[in-house]
Structure formats: C-alpha cells, structure tokens
Design an enzyme around this catalytic site. Structure first.
Site, mmCIF file in Angstrom:
data_model
loop_
_atom_site.group_PDB
_atom_site.id
_atom_site.type_symbol
_atom_site.label_atom_id
_atom_site.label_comp_id
_atom_site.label_asym_id
_atom_site.label_seq_id
_atom_site.Cartn_x
_atom_site.Cartn_y
_atom_site.Cartn_z
ATOM 1 N N CYS A 1 78.203 -34.314 32.320
ATOM 2 C CA CYS A 1 79.652 -34.235 32.172
ATOM 3 C C CYS A 1 80.274 -35.601 32.411
ATOM 4 O O CYS A 1 79.860 -36.589 31.804
ATOM 5 C CB CYS A 1 80.259 -33.135 33.039
ATOM 6 S SG CYS A 1 79.807 -33.187 34.793
ATOM 7 N N ARG A 2 81.270 -35.691 33.295
ATOM 8 C CA ARG A 2 82.089 -36.904 33.399
ATOM 9 C C ARG A 2 81.529 -37.980 34.311
ATOM 10 O O ARG A 2 81.954 -39.126 34.237
ATOM 11 C CB ARG A 2 83.486 -36.513 33.889
ATOM 12 C CG ARG A 2 84.266 -35.684 32.885
ATOM 13 C CD ARG A 2 85.526 -35.115 33.497
ATOM 14 N NE ARG A 2 86.331 -34.421 32.491
ATOM 15 C CZ ARG A 2 87.327 -33.588 32.780
ATOM 16 N NH1 ARG A 2 87.610 -33.351 34.054
ATOM 17 N NH2 ARG A 2 88.014 -33.006 31.818
#
Length: 222
Positions: free
Chosen positions: A174-175
C-alpha cells in the site's frame, strides 16, 4: 536581521509540517494528486479544515494546484517534498521517544505478518512466483503502481476474492511502512486460506528505489 529573516524562511517550511493533519496530507499526496473534497474524505475531516491546512502547505511552497473545471486539485510541489517527509519520519524513528509504541498502537501486532523486502519481490516477480496486489484506492493505482501489480482496493477485497488464484503466493502493498491497508489485506486473505505476505514498505519507497513503475489503470484486474 537578514540572517534572522533567512532562517525564519527555513523554519516556515518546517513549520508547515508542524501538524499531524498536514503531515497526513503530504503522505496522502505522495500517492496521487487529489481535490480538497477527496482529501477531506480520506482524512475524515471537514472540507473547511482541510482547506485551511492546504493553504498553509501552499504558502510554504510544499503543494501546488491545478484547476479542472470547477474543481481544484492539489499535488506535492516536487519529489523533494516527499523526500523531506521521508527524512522527517526517519529522524523520528531514530530519535523520538515513544514512537515505536505509538506505531504499534496504530498498526497492531505485526509479528505474525511475514514481510518481503523490495529486492526479494523483484526476484520473485521475475520468476513468476507471486501475484502482487496494490490495495490502495484506485486513484492512487492509476497515478503510479508497481509494474505488473493488480489493483484490488482494500474496500473491494472480500467481494473480489474469487478472482484470485488459490495456488500462488500473494504479496500486498500500500502507501508505505505506516499504512494498514496491506496488513488488513494479508489478514483477510489468510483467513480465506490464501498464502499472503506484505511488502515491507510501499509504493513511494519502490518508486524512489528506481524499480519498475507503471502509470495508468490498464492492468488486468484479479
């Protein structure tokens, strides 16, 4: 006086990040540009409050804007802003007392979640051994993602599980290191019997390392 003014200008840049909310905004914009409404929705705060923080970041030169019809989109001014945010995190990790405890309170117990480093993931992707899932929102995937990764936002994971192969190792990302989406995805996938692990950090770190990146949303969905 001139020296004081100069150093005050330097401090203004640091001061613009002297808010947890503004740090969150920078972290969010490191993934993709967004409108004020989209940012407010992601941070679960009012548009008015979000606009206030964006004005401070803009005055410091950390974000830029572009207009598309009646909507204004915000983006980081340059890659150096993202690097600044990464450096602040790194210094905090090394020197801020209690940070590890705060991170654990937010991220939960990661001890049972196997993590894969970038180099190993590159090798395993080259050998065709893994399915890589980008579990960020679709707008972030479209702005840039690991080449070969499939888009499967965490909000859609349970609904689209049947499209995943049940005989392959799945790597979710993800981030970045403080994003919970990949952790949540791995836990959900394991509950359903999949062999799932997470990337140790996220897309921004992958991109900064100069590893293969694709822009657009044309990758085949799972």
């Amino acid at each position: 006086m001139a020296k004081t003014a100069l150093f005050a200008a330097f401090a203004e840049m640091a001061g613009a990040l002297g808010s947890g909310r503004r740090a969150e905004i920078v972290d969010l914009l490191a993934q993709a540009e967004r409108s004020v409404e989209q940012i407010a929705n992601q941070l679960d705060q009012s548009v008015a409050n979000t606009s206030h923080h964006l004005r401070i970041l803009a005055r410091a030169g950390l974000v830029t804007t572009r207009r598309d019809g009646n909507r204004i989109y915000y983006a980081l001014s340059s890659d150096r802003v993202e690097q600044l945010w990464t450096a602040i995190r790194a210094v905090a990790e090394e020197h801020a007392a209690g940070l590890e405890k705060l991170a654990r309170a937010y991220l939960g117990d990661r001890s049972e979640l196997e993590a894969l480093d970038r180099r190993t993931l590159v090798e395993r992707m080259r050998r065709g051994e893994v399915v890589v899932l980008d579990v960020r929102p679709a707008v972030e995937y479209a702005a840039g993602h690991i080449a070969g990764a499939r888009s499967l936002p965490i909000s859609e994971l349970r609904r689209r599980l049947r499209g995943l192969p049940d005989n392959a190792d799945i790597v979710a990302y993800c981030r970045g290191p403080y994003c919970v989406y990949a952790d949540d995805a791995v836990r959900q996938l394991r509950e359903q019997g999949y062999r799932a692990i997470r990337l140790e950090d996220g897309f921004p770190e992958w991109k900064r390392a100069g590893l293969p990146v694709t822009v657009g949303s044309d990758a085949a969905p799972p």
